[in-house]
Write a protein that holds these residues in place. Structure first.
Motif, PDB file in Angstrom:
ATOM      1  N   ASN A   1       0.800  -1.226   0.000  1.00 57.73           N
ATOM      2  CA  ASN A   1       0.000   0.000   0.000  1.00 57.73           C
ATOM      3  C   ASN A   1       0.829   1.271   0.000  1.00 57.73           C
ATOM      4  O   ASN A   1       0.349   2.318  -0.433  1.00 57.73           O
ATOM      5  N   ARG A   2       2.067   1.176   0.468  1.00 63.44           N
ATOM      6  CA  ARG A   2       2.933   2.352   0.363  1.00 63.44           C
ATOM      7  C   ARG A   2       3.131   2.714  -1.113  1.00 63.44           C
ATOM      8  O   ARG A   2       3.210   3.889  -1.473  1.00 63.44           O
ATOM      9  N   ILE A   3       3.180   1.707  -1.965  1.00 62.28           N
ATOM     10  CA  ILE A   3       3.368   1.940  -3.400  1.00 62.28           C
ATOM     11  C   ILE A   3       2.040   2.082  -4.128  1.00 62.28           C
ATOM     12  O   ILE A   3       1.818   3.019  -4.903  1.00 62.28           O
ATOM     13  N   SER A   4       1.097   1.166  -3.864  1.00 62.11           N
ATOM     14  CA  SER A   4      -0.136   1.124  -4.653  1.00 62.11           C
ATOM     15  C   SER A   4      -0.994   2.364  -4.482  1.00 62.11           C
ATOM     16  O   SER A   4      -1.672   2.804  -5.424  1.00 62.11           O
ATOM     17  N   HIS A   5      -0.972   2.983  -3.284  1.00 59.16           N
ATOM     18  CA  HIS A   5      -1.853   4.134  -3.097  1.00 59.16           C
ATOM     19  C   HIS A   5      -1.312   5.394  -3.767  1.00 59.16           C
ATOM     20  O   HIS A   5      -2.090   6.291  -4.123  1.00 59.16           O
ATOM     21  N   LEU A   6      -0.013   5.456  -3.990  1.00 55.76           N
ATOM     22  CA  LEU A   6       0.506   6.502  -4.878  1.00 55.76           C
ATOM     23  C   LEU A   6      -0.032   6.298  -6.288  1.00 55.76           C
ATOM     24  O   LEU A   6      -0.416   7.247  -6.982  1.00 55.76           O
ATOM     25  N   PHE A   7      -0.069   5.056  -6.695  1.00 59.18           N
ATOM     26  CA  PHE A   7      -0.563   4.640  -8.013  1.00 59.18           C
ATOM     27  C   PHE A   7      -2.039   5.018  -8.169  1.00 59.18           C
ATOM     28  O   PHE A   7      -2.450   5.640  -9.152  1.00 59.18           O
ATOM     29  N   PHE A   8      -2.862   4.669  -7.164  1.00 60.29           N
ATOM     30  CA  PHE A   8      -4.290   5.005  -7.219  1.00 60.29           C
ATOM     31  C   PHE A   8      -4.486   6.518  -7.274  1.00 60.29           C
ATOM     32  O   PHE A   8      -5.272   7.034  -8.072  1.00 60.29           O
ATOM     33  N   ASN A   9      -3.776   7.227  -6.400  1.00 60.62           N
ATOM     34  CA  ASN A   9      -3.966   8.668  -6.302  1.00 60.62           C
ATOM     35  C   ASN A   9      -3.594   9.365  -7.608  1.00 60.62           C
ATOM     36  O   ASN A   9      -4.282  10.283  -8.070  1.00 60.62           O
ATOM     37  N   GLU A  10      -2.509   8.910  -8.226  1.00 61.34           N
ATOM     38  CA  GLU A  10      -2.084   9.537  -9.474  1.00 61.34           C
ATOM     39  C   GLU A  10      -3.043   9.190 -10.616  1.00 61.34           C
ATOM     40  O   GLU A  10      -3.291  10.021 -11.495  1.00 61.34           O
ATOM     41  N   ALA A  11      -3.590   7.978 -10.600  1.00 59.21           N
ATOM     42  CA  ALA A  11      -4.590   7.617 -11.616  1.00 59.21           C
ATOM     43  C   ALA A  11      -5.825   8.494 -11.481  1.00 59.21           C
ATOM     44  O   ALA A  11      -6.388   8.970 -12.486  1.00 59.21           O
ATOM     45  N   ILE A  12      -6.269   8.723 -10.241  1.00 61.23           N
ATOM     46  CA  ILE A  12      -7.438   9.584 -10.008  1.00 61.23           C
ATOM     47  C   ILE A  12      -7.124  11.016 -10.430  1.00 61.23           C
ATOM     48  O   ILE A  12      -7.959  11.702 -11.037  1.00 61.23           O
ATOM     49  N   ARG A  13      -5.908  11.465 -10.149  1.00 60.55           N
ATOM     50  CA  ARG A  13      -5.506  12.817 -10.532  1.00 60.55           C
ATOM     51  C   ARG A  13      -5.486  12.988 -12.055  1.00 60.55           C
ATOM     52  O   ARG A  13      -5.750  14.070 -12.580  1.00 60.55           O
ATOM     53  N   THR A  14      -5.181  11.917 -12.774  1.00 63.03           N
ATOM     54  CA  THR A  14      -5.196  11.980 -14.241  1.00 63.03           C
ATOM     55  C   THR A  14      -6.604  12.208 -14.757  1.00 63.03           C
ATOM     56  O   THR A  14      -6.820  12.949 -15.730  1.00 63.03           O
ATOM     57  N   VAL A  15      -7.578  11.592 -14.118  1.00 62.52           N
ATOM     58  CA  VAL A  15      -8.980  11.841 -14.460  1.00 62.52           C
ATOM     59  C   VAL A  15      -9.360  13.272 -14.085  1.00 62.52           C
ATOM     60  O   VAL A  15     -10.014  13.994 -14.857  1.00 62.52           O
ATOM     61  N   GLN A  16      -8.936  13.684 -12.902  1.00 62.09           N
ATOM     62  CA  GLN A  16      -9.286  15.018 -12.388  1.00 62.09           C
ATOM     63  C   GLN A  16      -8.664  16.141 -13.216  1.00 62.09           C
ATOM     64  O   GLN A  16      -9.347  17.085 -13.625  1.00 62.09           O
ATOM     65  N   ASP A  17      -7.360  16.064 -13.461  1.00 62.71           N
ATOM     66  CA  ASP A  17      -6.640  17.184 -14.073  1.00 62.71           C
ATOM     67  C   ASP A  17      -6.623  17.147 -15.591  1.00 62.71           C
ATOM     68  O   ASP A  17      -6.671  18.194 -16.240  1.00 62.71           O
TER      69      ASP A  17
ATOM     70  N   ASP B   1       4.701  13.431   3.764  1.00 64.11           N
ATOM     71  CA  ASP B   1       5.135  13.509   2.366  1.00 64.11           C
ATOM     72  C   ASP B   1       3.917  13.859   1.516  1.00 64.11           C
ATOM     73  O   ASP B   1       2.922  13.127   1.506  1.00 64.11           O
ATOM     74  N   ASP B   2       3.989  14.981   0.793  1.00 62.11           N
ATOM     75  CA  ASP B   2       2.837  15.444   0.027  1.00 62.11           C
ATOM     76  C   ASP B   2       2.489  14.542  -1.155  1.00 62.11           C
ATOM     77  O   ASP B   2       1.446  14.733  -1.782  1.00 62.11           O
ATOM     78  N   ARG B   3       3.346  13.577  -1.445  1.00 61.21           N
ATOM     79  CA  ARG B   3       2.965  12.608  -2.481  1.00 61.21           C
ATOM     80  C   ARG B   3       1.694  11.869  -2.095  1.00 61.21           C
ATOM     81  O   ARG B   3       0.953  11.397  -2.957  1.00 61.21           O
ATOM     82  N   TYR B   4       1.455  11.761  -0.777  1.00 62.09           N
ATOM     83  CA  TYR B   4       0.283  11.032  -0.291  1.00 62.09           C
ATOM     84  C   TYR B   4      -0.917  11.937  -0.031  1.00 62.09           C
ATOM     85  O   TYR B   4      -1.921  11.483   0.520  1.00 62.09           O
TER      86      TYR B   4
END
Length: 298
Positions: free
Chosen positions: A193-209, A256-259
């Protein structure tokens, strides 16, 4: 005379907890499932019946159980005290520290001294929860992936106090479920989850932005990288509320603001669009549990 069935307790029968119950039952264990929500317990029994019905397709090599046998192996209750005779208990409740802390204190009073506890957590370190008990050597992280009965491996998180005997017991037990144990250290989010949730968040951000459609984002990872499910499909399966809670815990832990969870995720959770559990997330989820089971099997 056949030996008595081994009895495992499962606390929390939401999306992942229900699948853990099914996994144990179809592999020959007796399960005592505890939840404060009777509807969740009823849904767990329904999932067991439907999975068992399709079991040869879901898990080739496993025989379908007689319906009455499957039902008898699953005991559902709202009372924690029913866990007193379990050889091991797996905890799957909401990713909220206060709720988990209070549960571990309660379990420590109810369970015999020799009974271990498996922490099925997304981000909270095992050691923090173990410290709320008088048996830290018998507390170990077991991160079942969803749905548990379709997965062949488990991330096992060894806390600083987890004993060799506890770790060996868990590896033997998971072997009975046909799973390989991948042992990792104890830190917020662990490896997965340390890795996968960065993955999820960035995927959602791609939809958002960028305005990309969810199915396009997921297709990239399924068709180009060979993933079984894309990141947004996976987030819907886990529950967007759980993804948000995990990101918040990781952000607080690592500073860490990545999260930092993106605004679209927060808006969807606030609107009750939680994924499969609510019927709508990035996708519409109208199928029955049986349909989901057979589709996932493919």
């Amino acid at each position: 005379m056949a030996p008595p069935l081994r009895t495992i307790g499962v606390v929390g029968t939401g999306c992942i907890g229900a699948s853990v119950c099914v996994d144990y039952v179809i592999h020959g264990f007796r399960v005592i499932a505890v939840d404060t929500d009777q509807t969740a317990l009823d849904d767990t029994r329904r999932l067991l019946r439907e999975t068992n019905r399709f079991l040869p397709a879901v898990r080739p090599g496993l025989d379908r159980l007689p319906a009455a046998t499957a039902d008898e192996r699953l005991v559902t209750t709202t009372e924690l005290t029913a866990l007193a005779d379990c050889e091991f208990v797996v905890e799957n409740i909401s990713e909220r520290w206060e709720a988990k802390r209070d549960l571990y204190r309660a379990l420590d009073k109810i369970l015999p001294a020799g009974t271990g506890i498996g922490v099925n957590t997304s981000s909270i370190p095992v050691g923090l929860l173990a410290a709320e008990t008088t048996r830290p050597e018998r507390v170990v992280g077991i991160h079942f992936m969803n749905p548990s009965y379709l997965k062949d491996a488990v991330e096992v998180m060894r806390g600083a106090a987890t004993s060799d005997a506890c770790l060996a017991y868990v590896q033997e037990m998971l072997g009975r479920l046909g799973k390989q144990s991948v042992v990792v250290g104890d830190f917020p989010g662990f490896v997965s989850n340390r890795i996968s949730h960065l993955f999820f968040n960035e995927a959602i951000r791609t939809v958002q932005d960028q305005g990309e459609r969810p199915e396009v984002v997921d297709d990239i990872f399924k068709k180009c990288f060979g993933h079984t499910m894309g990141p947004l499909e996976t987030a819907d399966l886990i529950g967007l509320d759980t993804v948000l809670l995990t990101l918040e815990y990781l952000h607080d832990s690592y500073r860490d603001d990545r999260y930092q969870a993106c605004s679209l995720l927060r808006e969807m959770v606030a609107a009750g669009r939680l994924g499969r559990k609510s019927g709508r997330g990035f996708y519409e989820h109208r199928g029955t549990a049986a349909a989901d089971t057979t589709r996932n099997a493919r």
